[in-house]
Write a protein that holds these residues in place. Sequence first.
Motif, PDB file in Angstrom:
ATOM      1  N   ASP A 149       0.851  -1.199   0.000  1.00  0.00           N
ATOM      2  CA  ASP A 149       0.000   0.000   0.000  1.00  0.00           C
ATOM      3  C   ASP A 149       0.886   1.248   0.000  1.00  0.00           C
ATOM      4  O   ASP A 149       1.027   1.942   1.018  1.00  0.00           O
ATOM      5  N   THR A 150       1.488   1.517  -1.131  1.00  0.00           N
ATOM      6  CA  THR A 150       2.345   2.679  -1.260  1.00  0.00           C
ATOM      7  C   THR A 150       2.354   3.131  -2.712  1.00  0.00           C
ATOM      8  O   THR A 150       2.105   2.330  -3.625  1.00  0.00           O
ATOM      9  N   TRP A 151       2.612   4.428  -2.901  1.00  0.00           N
ATOM     10  CA  TRP A 151       2.735   5.015  -4.241  1.00  0.00           C
ATOM     11  C   TRP A 151       4.183   5.484  -4.404  1.00  0.00           C
ATOM     12  O   TRP A 151       4.539   6.562  -3.920  1.00  0.00           O
ATOM     13  N   PRO A 152       5.045   4.713  -5.028  1.00  0.00           N
ATOM     14  CA  PRO A 152       6.443   5.127  -5.157  1.00  0.00           C
ATOM     15  C   PRO A 152       6.633   6.474  -5.841  1.00  0.00           C
ATOM     16  O   PRO A 152       7.618   7.172  -5.574  1.00  0.00           O
ATOM     17  N   ARG A 155       0.897   9.470  -4.525  1.00  0.00           N
ATOM     18  CA  ARG A 155      -0.517   9.243  -4.820  1.00  0.00           C
ATOM     19  C   ARG A 155      -1.018  10.324  -5.779  1.00  0.00           C
ATOM     20  O   ARG A 155      -0.768  11.516  -5.556  1.00  0.00           O
ATOM     21  N   ARG A 171      10.880  -0.306  -7.641  1.00  0.00           N
ATOM     22  CA  ARG A 171      10.028  -0.131  -6.469  1.00  0.00           C
ATOM     23  C   ARG A 171       8.680  -0.821  -6.646  1.00  0.00           C
ATOM     24  O   ARG A 171       7.989  -0.637  -7.656  1.00  0.00           O
ATOM     25  N   GLY A 173       4.688  -1.387  -5.558  1.00  0.00           N
ATOM     26  CA  GLY A 173       3.609  -0.523  -5.113  1.00  0.00           C
ATOM     27  C   GLY A 173       2.651  -0.175  -6.228  1.00  0.00           C
ATOM     28  O   GLY A 173       2.643  -0.797  -7.292  1.00  0.00           O
TER      29      GLY A 173
END
Length: 286
Positions: A149-152, A155, A171, A173
Amino acid sequence: MPELWLPGAARLDIGDHAPTDGGPAKAVAHITWDDNGTAANPLPLAPYEDLVGYFGRNPDGRKVAPHVLWDPFVGRFTQFVPADSRSKSLADAAGGTRTNRAGSVVIQVETLFFPYCLWNGTTYARLVDTPCEGWGALNAWIRDWGVPDTWPMGRPTSFTANRSESVWRSRAGWYAHAHVPENDHTDPGTWPAFTAAPTPPPARYEPFPGAAFFTTGRRSPIIAAMHERLVAVGCDRYRTHTDLDVWGSGDVASYRAWQQKIGYTGADADGYPGPTSWTRLQVPHT
C-alpha cells in the motif's frame, strides 16, 4: 497462493495469458476516460456493459485489456486475465522497459470514470468523489499479491505526468498510468486512499511456551489454563486444586495422564509438555 481471480468479479477470460518478468510487485491505476465532460457540460457515464464488451469481445479492445474493469459507482468488477498473467493496458515500446510485465505481478485496473461524468443525476469531477464501492475488496486482493500500500511516485492528485524509469523498475507498489515510462497518459487524476489491512483474529489457543517454561514453582496464568484443560479432558491427577497457576507435582502427574491418553509411552510420557502434545491439548489463549 492468493486467488488468481478477484473473488466476486465476473470472469470474462480473453485468453492470451503470458507470464510477467518477475521483480517488484505492482498495480497500475487507470480510468477508462471514454468521454470528455466539463463542469459546464457534464456528460452521462458510459454504460458498464459497453466497456465489458469492448475489453472482453471487441478485437481492438482485447489488445489493450486490463486485468480488471471496476465500476466505482456500484462496486461491479469484470476480470479478463488472471493475476499472474500480464495484461495489455500500457504502451510498451520494443526494446525498452517491458511495462506490462515489469514485476512478479503488474495488476492493471481500469476504472469506469471520466472527469465531470453524470451518474444518477450527480456530476463527479474526480474519481475520489464517487462512492468508490468495492475498493476495499479490490485493494485487499491486490495486497494479497504482494503489492504494498504505497505510491512510489506519489498518490495521484491531478492529471499531471511524473515518470521515472528507475523508480518503475525498482520499487513495488501502486502506480498511476501517469507514472509509467513509455506512456503519455495522465490518468487517473485521483485514486481512493488505501483501506486498513484486516487485524488478525486473536489467537484461540495458547502457543507452546517452550520446555524450559515448565519448572517447579513457575507461576503463570498459562499453567492455570492448562490445569483447567487437563481436568476437562479427564486427566485430573491433582491432589489439590489450590495454586492452580503454579507448576508442581500435580501438573506433572496430570500431564503424564494426558500424554498416555494420546498414546505416548515410556520416556515420552514423562509429564512435561512438548509442542505436539501441547497443541493437541488446546489450552485456551490467556
